[in-house]
Design a protein around this motif. Structure first.
Motif, PDB file in Angstrom:
ATOM      1  N   TRP A  65      -9.129  27.242 -19.233  1.00  0.00           N
ATOM      2  CA  TRP A  65      -9.215  26.397 -18.041  1.00  0.00           C
ATOM      3  C   TRP A  65      -8.208  25.248 -18.135  1.00  0.00           C
ATOM      4  O   TRP A  65      -7.615  24.848 -17.135  1.00  0.00           O
ATOM      5  N   ARG A  66      -8.027  24.704 -19.337  1.00  0.00           N
ATOM      6  CA  ARG A  66      -7.058  23.616 -19.516  1.00  0.00           C
ATOM      7  C   ARG A  66      -5.662  24.107 -19.140  1.00  0.00           C
ATOM      8  O   ARG A  66      -4.926  23.443 -18.407  1.00  0.00           O
ATOM      9  N   HIS A  67      -5.304  25.293 -19.633  1.00  0.00           N
ATOM     10  CA  HIS A  67      -4.006  25.884 -19.307  1.00  0.00           C
ATOM     11  C   HIS A  67      -3.877  26.108 -17.798  1.00  0.00           C
ATOM     12  O   HIS A  67      -2.841  25.810 -17.192  1.00  0.00           O
ATOM     13  N   TYR A  68      -4.941  26.622 -17.186  1.00  0.00           N
ATOM     14  CA  TYR A  68      -4.942  26.898 -15.752  1.00  0.00           C
ATOM     15  C   TYR A  68      -4.683  25.621 -14.950  1.00  0.00           C
ATOM     16  O   TYR A  68      -3.865  25.609 -14.023  1.00  0.00           O
ATOM     17  N   PHE A  69      -5.373  24.542 -15.328  1.00  0.00           N
ATOM     18  CA  PHE A  69      -5.217  23.316 -14.550  1.00  0.00           C
ATOM     19  C   PHE A  69      -3.947  22.535 -14.910  1.00  0.00           C
ATOM     20  O   PHE A  69      -3.541  21.660 -14.155  1.00  0.00           O
ATOM     21  N   LYS A  70      -3.298  22.871 -15.999  1.00  0.00           N
ATOM     22  CA  LYS A  70      -1.950  22.339 -16.212  1.00  0.00           C
ATOM     23  C   LYS A  70      -0.993  23.016 -15.236  1.00  0.00           C
ATOM     24  O   LYS A  70      -0.101  22.377 -14.689  1.00  0.00           O
ATOM     25  N   ARG A  71      -1.193  24.313 -15.025  1.00  0.00           N
ATOM     26  CA  ARG A  71      -0.379  25.055 -14.044  1.00  0.00           C
ATOM     27  C   ARG A  71      -0.657  24.553 -12.624  1.00  0.00           C
ATOM     28  O   ARG A  71       0.231  24.444 -11.800  1.00  0.00           O
ATOM     29  N   TRP A  72      -1.928  24.242 -12.327  1.00  0.00           N
ATOM     30  CA  TRP A  72      -2.345  23.802 -11.001  1.00  0.00           C
ATOM     31  C   TRP A  72      -2.733  22.320 -11.013  1.00  0.00           C
ATOM     32  O   TRP A  72      -3.716  21.931 -10.413  1.00  0.00           O
ATOM     33  N   GLU A  73      -1.904  21.500 -11.655  1.00  0.00           N
ATOM     34  CA  GLU A  73      -2.244  20.088 -11.796  1.00  0.00           C
ATOM     35  C   GLU A  73      -2.400  19.389 -10.437  1.00  0.00           C
ATOM     36  O   GLU A  73      -3.167  18.442 -10.299  1.00  0.00           O
ATOM     37  N   GLN A  74      -1.694  19.894  -9.419  1.00  0.00           N
ATOM     38  CA  GLN A  74      -1.846  19.292  -8.089  1.00  0.00           C
ATOM     39  C   GLN A  74      -3.244  19.517  -7.526  1.00  0.00           C
ATOM     40  O   GLN A  74      -3.648  18.843  -6.572  1.00  0.00           O
ATOM     41  N   ALA A  75      -4.024  20.428  -8.131  1.00  0.00           N
ATOM     42  CA  ALA A  75      -5.392  20.685  -7.669  1.00  0.00           C
ATOM     43  C   ALA A  75      -6.439  19.952  -8.507  1.00  0.00           C
ATOM     44  O   ALA A  75      -7.628  20.138  -8.288  1.00  0.00           O
ATOM     45  N   THR A  76      -6.012  19.123  -9.455  1.00  0.00           N
ATOM     46  CA  THR A  76      -6.980  18.308 -10.185  1.00  0.00           C
ATOM     47  C   THR A  76      -7.372  17.108  -9.316  1.00  0.00           C
ATOM     48  O   THR A  76      -6.621  16.693  -8.431  1.00  0.00           O
ATOM     49  N   ARG A  77      -8.541  16.566  -9.583  1.00  0.00           N
ATOM     50  CA  ARG A  77      -9.048  15.490  -8.727  1.00  0.00           C
ATOM     51  C   ARG A  77      -8.171  14.250  -8.756  1.00  0.00           C
ATOM     52  O   ARG A  77      -8.152  13.484  -7.791  1.00  0.00           O
ATOM     53  N   GLN A  78      -7.396  14.049  -9.829  1.00  0.00           N
ATOM     54  CA  GLN A  78      -6.515  12.887  -9.866  1.00  0.00           C
ATOM     55  C   GLN A  78      -5.414  12.992  -8.811  1.00  0.00           C
ATOM     56  O   GLN A  78      -4.846  11.974  -8.408  1.00  0.00           O
ATOM     57  N   ASN A  79      -5.139  14.201  -8.327  1.00  0.00           N
ATOM     58  CA  ASN A  79      -4.058  14.403  -7.366  1.00  0.00           C
ATOM     59  C   ASN A  79      -4.518  14.826  -5.976  1.00  0.00           C
ATOM     60  O   ASN A  79      -3.701  14.954  -5.073  1.00  0.00           O
ATOM     61  N   LEU A  80      -5.805  15.063  -5.802  1.00  0.00           N
ATOM     62  CA  LEU A  80      -6.318  15.516  -4.511  1.00  0.00           C
ATOM     63  C   LEU A  80      -6.806  14.352  -3.664  1.00  0.00           C
ATOM     64  O   LEU A  80      -7.269  13.342  -4.188  1.00  0.00           O
ATOM     65  N   HIS A  81      -6.736  14.531  -2.374  1.00  0.00           N
ATOM     66  CA  HIS A  81      -7.434  13.630  -1.458  1.00  0.00           C
ATOM     67  C   HIS A  81      -8.890  14.088  -1.421  1.00  0.00           C
ATOM     68  O   HIS A  81      -9.174  15.290  -1.479  1.00  0.00           O
ATOM     69  N   GLY A  82      -9.809  13.170  -1.310  1.00  0.00           N
ATOM     70  CA  GLY A  82     -11.228  13.500  -1.345  1.00  0.00           C
ATOM     71  C   GLY A  82     -11.646  14.553  -0.344  1.00  0.00           C
ATOM     72  O   GLY A  82     -12.502  15.392  -0.612  1.00  0.00           O
ATOM     73  N   SER A  83     -11.026  14.560   0.824  1.00  0.00           N
ATOM     74  CA  SER A  83     -11.445  15.499   1.868  1.00  0.00           C
ATOM     75  C   SER A  83     -11.101  16.950   1.533  1.00  0.00           C
ATOM     76  O   SER A  83     -11.670  17.866   2.112  1.00  0.00           O
ATOM     77  N   GLU A  84     -10.181  17.160   0.601  1.00  0.00           N
ATOM     78  CA  GLU A  84      -9.777  18.531   0.272  1.00  0.00           C
ATOM     79  C   GLU A  84     -10.894  19.317  -0.396  1.00  0.00           C
ATOM     80  O   GLU A  84     -10.926  20.541  -0.306  1.00  0.00           O
ATOM     81  N   LEU A  85     -11.826  18.628  -1.042  1.00  0.00           N
ATOM     82  CA  LEU A  85     -12.932  19.318  -1.701  1.00  0.00           C
ATOM     83  C   LEU A  85     -14.154  19.450  -0.798  1.00  0.00           C
ATOM     84  O   LEU A  85     -15.125  20.116  -1.159  1.00  0.00           O
ATOM     85  N   GLU A  86     -14.089  18.835   0.387  1.00  0.00           N
ATOM     86  CA  GLU A  86     -15.219  18.896   1.313  1.00  0.00           C
ATOM     87  C   GLU A  86     -15.286  20.266   1.996  1.00  0.00           C
ATOM     88  O   GLU A  86     -14.293  20.990   2.074  1.00  0.00           O
ATOM     89  N   LEU A  87     -16.464  20.586   2.501  1.00  0.00           N
ATOM     90  CA  LEU A  87     -16.619  21.797   3.301  1.00  0.00           C
ATOM     91  C   LEU A  87     -15.765  21.693   4.552  1.00  0.00           C
ATOM     92  O   LEU A  87     -15.518  20.589   5.059  1.00  0.00           O
ATOM     93  N   VAL A  88     -15.329  22.840   5.064  1.00  0.00           N
ATOM     94  CA  VAL A  88     -14.601  22.816   6.328  1.00  0.00           C
ATOM     95  C   VAL A  88     -15.546  22.254   7.401  1.00  0.00           C
ATOM     96  O   VAL A  88     -16.764  22.462   7.341  1.00  0.00           O
ATOM     97  N   PRO A  89     -15.019  21.512   8.358  1.00  0.00           N
ATOM     98  CA  PRO A  89     -15.873  20.814   9.327  1.00  0.00           C
ATOM     99  C   PRO A  89     -16.864  21.710  10.073  1.00  0.00           C
ATOM    100  O   PRO A  89     -17.993  21.303  10.345  1.00  0.00           O
ATOM    101  N   ALA A  90     -16.451  22.942  10.389  1.00  0.00           N
ATOM    102  CA  ALA A  90     -17.338  23.842  11.135  1.00  0.00           C
ATOM    103  C   ALA A  90     -18.636  24.124  10.382  1.00  0.00           C
ATOM    104  O   ALA A  90     -19.662  24.414  11.000  1.00  0.00           O
ATOM    105  N   LEU A  91     -18.608  24.032   9.051  1.00  0.00           N
ATOM    106  CA  LEU A  91     -19.811  24.284   8.241  1.00  0.00           C
ATOM    107  C   LEU A  91     -20.474  23.003   7.771  1.00  0.00           C
ATOM    108  O   LEU A  91     -21.698  22.968   7.618  1.00  0.00           O
ATOM    109  N   ALA A  92     -19.684  21.971   7.552  1.00  0.00           N
ATOM    110  CA  ALA A  92     -20.242  20.698   7.060  1.00  0.00           C
ATOM    111  C   ALA A  92     -21.309  20.156   8.009  1.00  0.00           C
ATOM    112  O   ALA A  92     -22.248  19.480   7.575  1.00  0.00           O
ATOM    113  N   ARG A  93     -21.211  20.480   9.277  1.00  0.00           N
ATOM    114  CA  ARG A  93     -22.160  19.938  10.257  1.00  0.00           C
ATOM    115  C   ARG A  93     -23.576  20.478  10.081  1.00  0.00           C
ATOM    116  O   ARG A  93     -24.519  19.953  10.654  1.00  0.00           O
ATOM    117  N   TYR A  94     -23.745  21.524   9.247  1.00  0.00           N
ATOM    118  CA  TYR A  94     -25.087  22.070   8.995  1.00  0.00           C
ATOM    119  C   TYR A  94     -25.788  21.388   7.824  1.00  0.00           C
ATOM    120  O   TYR A  94     -26.913  21.747   7.481  1.00  0.00           O
TER     121      TYR A  94
END
Length: 196
Positions: A65-94
C-alpha cells in the motif's frame, strides 16, 4: 431466488474522486448512477454507503500500500480537497437515513466496523452496488461470502474503468459462485425485496 428480507443495500465508493473529472475517474459511473440512486431511494433506511479513505501520507500504510500511494501521491489526503472523498451529490442526499462507513482498503469489511453493524441489525443478505466491479465491489463481495452473508449483486448498478474486468467478473459470479452470489437487475431486486 426467494424473497429478500433481512438485507442491507451496500453501495461501494460512489465518491467524487471516482466521478468524471476525479483522479480515479470511472468513466461509466454516470451511466449507472440513476439505477443506484433508484435503489438508494427505495431502501434509504437500509442503505450503507462506503467511502474509500486514502492515507494522509504514503508512509501511513504498510507494505505494498505504501508503494501504491507513492505512485498515487496526488490521491493521498494531504493532496486532496475534502470534497473529493465525499459521496457524489445525487447519493449524498440520502444520508441520513442512509449511513456512511469509511474504509481504508478495497473491502468494505476491512477495519471499518461494518461486520458488527450488520450483525447488530440482523442482516443476512448484502445487496451490492457501486464502483468498481473488479476492485472494491469484488473484494467486498468475497469478504461478505467469507463471513457467511448471501450476496446479491445488482448487475446494472455497477461500474468499472475496465470493461474487460467487469465482464470477467460477471462471468465468474455466474459460473463459479452461483450458490453464494446472486446476480439481479434492479427491476428484479424491486420485485424480490419489498419496501418496509
Amino acid at each position: 431466488m426467494h424473497e429478500i428480507t433481512r438485507a442491507v443495500h451496500l453501495c461501494t465508493d460512489m465518491q467524487n474522486i471516482f466521478a468524471p473529472g476525479g483522479i480515479w475517474e470511472t468513466p461509466w459511473m454516470t451511466k449507472v448512477l440513476p439505477t443506484i440512486e433508484a435503489v438508494a431511494a427505495r431502501y434509504a433506511e437500509r442503505t450503507i454507503f462506503t467511502r474509500f479513505i486514502p492515507p494522509l501520507h504514503p508512509e501511513d500504510r504498510p507494505g505494498r500500500w505504501r508503494h501504491y500511494f507513492k505512485r498515487w501521491e496526488q490521491a493521498t489526503r494531504q493532496n486532496l480537497h475534502g470534497s473529493e472523498l465525499e459521496l457524489v451529490p445525487a447519493l449524498a442526499r440520502y444520508v441520513p437515513p442512509a449511513r456512511v462507513v469509511d474504509k481504508p482498503a478495497y473491502s468494505a469489511f476491512t477495519r471499518s466496523g461494518l461486520y458488527d453493524l450488520l450483525v447488530g441489525k440482523g442482516v443476512d443478505t448484502v445487496v451490492l452496488t457501486g464502483a468498481e466491479t473488479d476492485i472494491c465491489v469484488l473484494s467486498t463481495a468475497l469478504s461478505a461470502v467469507d463471513l457467511g452473508f448471501l450476496v446479491v449483486i445488482v448487475e446494472d448498478a455497477l461500474c468499472s474503468s475496465s470493461d474487460e474486468g467487469h465482464d470477467a467478473l460477471m462471468t465468474m459470479y455466474r459460473m463459479r459462485m452461483h450458490e453464494q452470489i446472486d446476480l439481479l437487475k434492479a427491476s428484479e431486486l424491486f420485485e424480490l425485496w419489498p419496501r418496509e
